[in-house]
Design a protein around this motif. Structure first.
Motif, short mmCIF file in Angstrom:
data_model
loop_
_atom_site.label_atom_id
_atom_site.label_comp_id
_atom_site.label_asym_id
_atom_site.label_seq_id
_atom_site.Cartn_x
_atom_site.Cartn_y
_atom_site.Cartn_z
N ASN A 175 52.07 35.27 -62.48
CA ASN A 175 51.82 34.96 -61.05
C ASN A 175 51.76 33.65 -60.39
N ASP A 176 51.72 32.73 -60.90
CA ASP A 176 52.58 31.67 -60.24
C ASP A 176 52.81 30.62 -60.14
N GLU A 177 53.90 31.80 -60.40
CA GLU A 177 55.25 31.58 -60.64
C GLU A 177 55.45 30.94 -58.86
N ARG A 178 55.55 31.41 -58.03
CA ARG A 178 55.79 31.86 -56.64
C ARG A 178 55.22 30.24 -55.83
N ASP A 179 54.10 30.32 -55.91
CA ASP A 179 52.99 29.67 -55.62
C ASP A 179 53.56 28.07 -55.97
N ILE A 180 54.30 27.88 -57.54
CA ILE A 180 54.89 26.30 -57.98
C ILE A 180 56.05 25.77 -57.86
N VAL A 181 56.69 27.00 -57.51
CA VAL A 181 58.25 26.67 -56.92
C VAL A 181 58.51 26.03 -55.38
N LYS A 182 57.26 26.96 -54.68
CA LYS A 182 57.56 26.59 -52.85
C LYS A 182 57.14 26.06 -53.16
N ILE A 183 56.11 25.08 -53.89
CA ILE A 183 55.59 23.52 -53.84
C ILE A 183 56.22 22.83 -54.42
N ALA A 184 56.62 23.34 -55.12
CA ALA A 184 58.15 22.28 -56.12
C ALA A 184 59.53 22.12 -55.71
N ASN A 185 59.42 22.81 -54.83
CA ASN A 185 60.82 22.98 -54.01
C ASN A 185 60.73 21.88 -52.78
N GLU A 186 59.86 21.85 -51.90
CA GLU A 186 59.61 21.36 -51.25
C GLU A 186 59.44 19.43 -51.60
N ARG A 187 59.06 19.53 -52.69
CA ARG A 187 59.02 18.11 -53.17
C ARG A 187 60.36 17.96 -54.13
N HIS A 188 61.84 18.22 -53.91
CA HIS A 188 62.96 18.18 -54.62
C HIS A 188 62.67 19.42 -56.07
N LEU A 189 62.02 19.74 -56.57
CA LEU A 189 61.79 19.69 -57.54
C LEU A 189 62.73 21.07 -57.86
N TYR A 190 63.68 21.96 -58.62
CA TYR A 190 64.40 23.05 -58.28
C TYR A 190 64.19 23.66 -60.17
N LEU A 191 64.22 25.01 -60.52
CA LEU A 191 64.20 25.75 -60.93
C LEU A 191 64.97 26.12 -62.55
N ASN A 192 65.52 25.44 -63.35
CA ASN A 192 66.15 25.39 -63.84
C ASN A 192 65.91 26.44 -64.92
N LYS A 193 64.97 26.26 -65.61
CA LYS A 193 64.85 27.15 -67.24
C LYS A 193 63.36 28.13 -66.97
N LYS A 194 63.48 29.10 -67.43
CA LYS A 194 61.91 29.75 -66.97
C LYS A 194 62.05 30.87 -68.74
N ILE A 195 60.66 30.53 -69.08
CA ILE A 195 60.16 31.21 -70.69
C ILE A 195 59.17 31.68 -70.73
N GLU A 196 58.76 32.82 -70.68
CA GLU A 196 57.66 34.50 -70.14
C GLU A 196 57.04 34.89 -71.71
N VAL A 197 55.75 34.54 -72.13
CA VAL A 197 55.10 35.12 -73.31
C VAL A 197 53.87 35.97 -72.67
N GLY A 198 54.16 37.47 -72.90
CA GLY A 198 53.35 37.95 -71.98
C GLY A 198 52.55 37.31 -70.94
N ASP A 199 51.25 37.19 -70.51
CA ASP A 199 51.48 36.90 -69.25
C ASP A 199 51.53 35.62 -69.06
N TRP A 200 51.80 34.70 -70.11
CA TRP A 200 51.94 33.56 -70.12
C TRP A 200 53.57 32.41 -69.04
N ILE A 201 53.83 31.56 -68.30
CA ILE A 201 55.46 31.50 -68.52
C ILE A 201 55.72 29.79 -68.43
#
Length: 256
Positions: A217-243
């Motif tokens: 549930n941290d992903e949305r906040d991280i991606v939003k702020i990252a996009n504002e800094r020209h960082l864009y999601l390329n790949k994700k791994i998820e294990v249990g509750d961790w990403i």
């Protein structure tokens, strides 16, 4: 609090008795309608305790499941049939490969070309990710941590693994004197959000950053702020509750 352990519907949080303020915890618990209890744990040789239960771990490569990295202590025999072996002395620093966040970072690192690249390991802990970066061919690595125990432990581990391209710095900031190609950040959400502007500034264009230490549930906040800094999601791994998030710095892209 500097350590946490999840156990079904219970969260165990650890803090030095000198830092503990029960009134603050009482206010927090009241606000969130939760209960808590406090237990004082006597001093003991935690390193010896951990050593008695510390077991080697093998982490497979993400794309094909082939044994990729084997992690052991110096008192274990060498591991066979792994591409890279890392020796970690089990002390009080974070990063032995047993926790999902560290193993996901290692698996994600196996998807990236480190050959000849410059690397920043922000929050190095035991130094495990910096060590792997060198084994994967990075030409220059800066490892940063703000904890004295981590600095001491990482120094020992760099020596145990015959590392030659890692510079170790004690600092709270992610700032270094030059831009890098790859950033590794296995730390908590709060620190990531605070450090994101500076981390983005440290990356060369088309550089890559890997984040972990994050819950799903941290992903949305991280991606939003990252996009504002020209960082864009390329790949994700998820294990249990961790990403674990791999993001690329692309300054020329504009988003709505």
């Amino acid at each position: 609090f500097d350590g946490f352990e999840e156990d079904n519907d219970l969260l165990k949080a650890y803090i030095s008795s000198k830092m503990f303020d029960e009134d603050d915890l009482e206010d927090l618990a009241h606000h969130h309608h939760i209960s808590f209890s406090v237990k004082t744990v006597p001093d003991k040789n935690w390193n010896k305790e951990w050593e008695s239960t510390f077991q080697p771990v093998v982490i497979n490569r993400l794309r094909d499941g082939v044994p990729f990295v084997g992690i052991r202590a110096d008192f274990h025999p060498p591991l066979k049939d792994v591409k890279h072996e890392i020796i970690i002395t089990p002390k009080m620093s974070f990063g032995t490969g047993h926790h999902a966040t560290t193993s996901m970072m290692i698996r994600m690192m196996g998807e990236i070309n480190f050959s000849g690249k410059s690397v920043l390991d922000f929050g190095t802990g035991t130094g495990i990710l910096a060590i792997l970066a060198e084994k994967l061919g990075a030409s220059e690595i800066v490892a940063i941590d703000n904890d004295d125990q981590s600095i001491e432990n990482a120094t020992e581990n760099f020596q145990s693994n015959n590392c030659h391209t890692i510079s170790l710095l004690k600092a709270s900031s992610a700032g270094v004197s030059h831009k890098v190609d790859i950033i590794l950040a296995n730390i908590i959400k709060m620190v990531i959000l605070e450090s994101l502007p500076l981390l983005a500034e440290q990356l060369n264009n088309d550089g890559v950053i890997i984040f972990s230490g994050l819950l799903t549930n941290d992903e949305r906040d991280i991606v939003k702020i990252a996009n504002e800094r020209h960082l864009y999601l390329n790949k994700k791994i998820e294990v249990g509750d961790w990403i674990c998030l791999q993001m690329r710095y692309q300054q020329g892209i504009l988003t709505n």
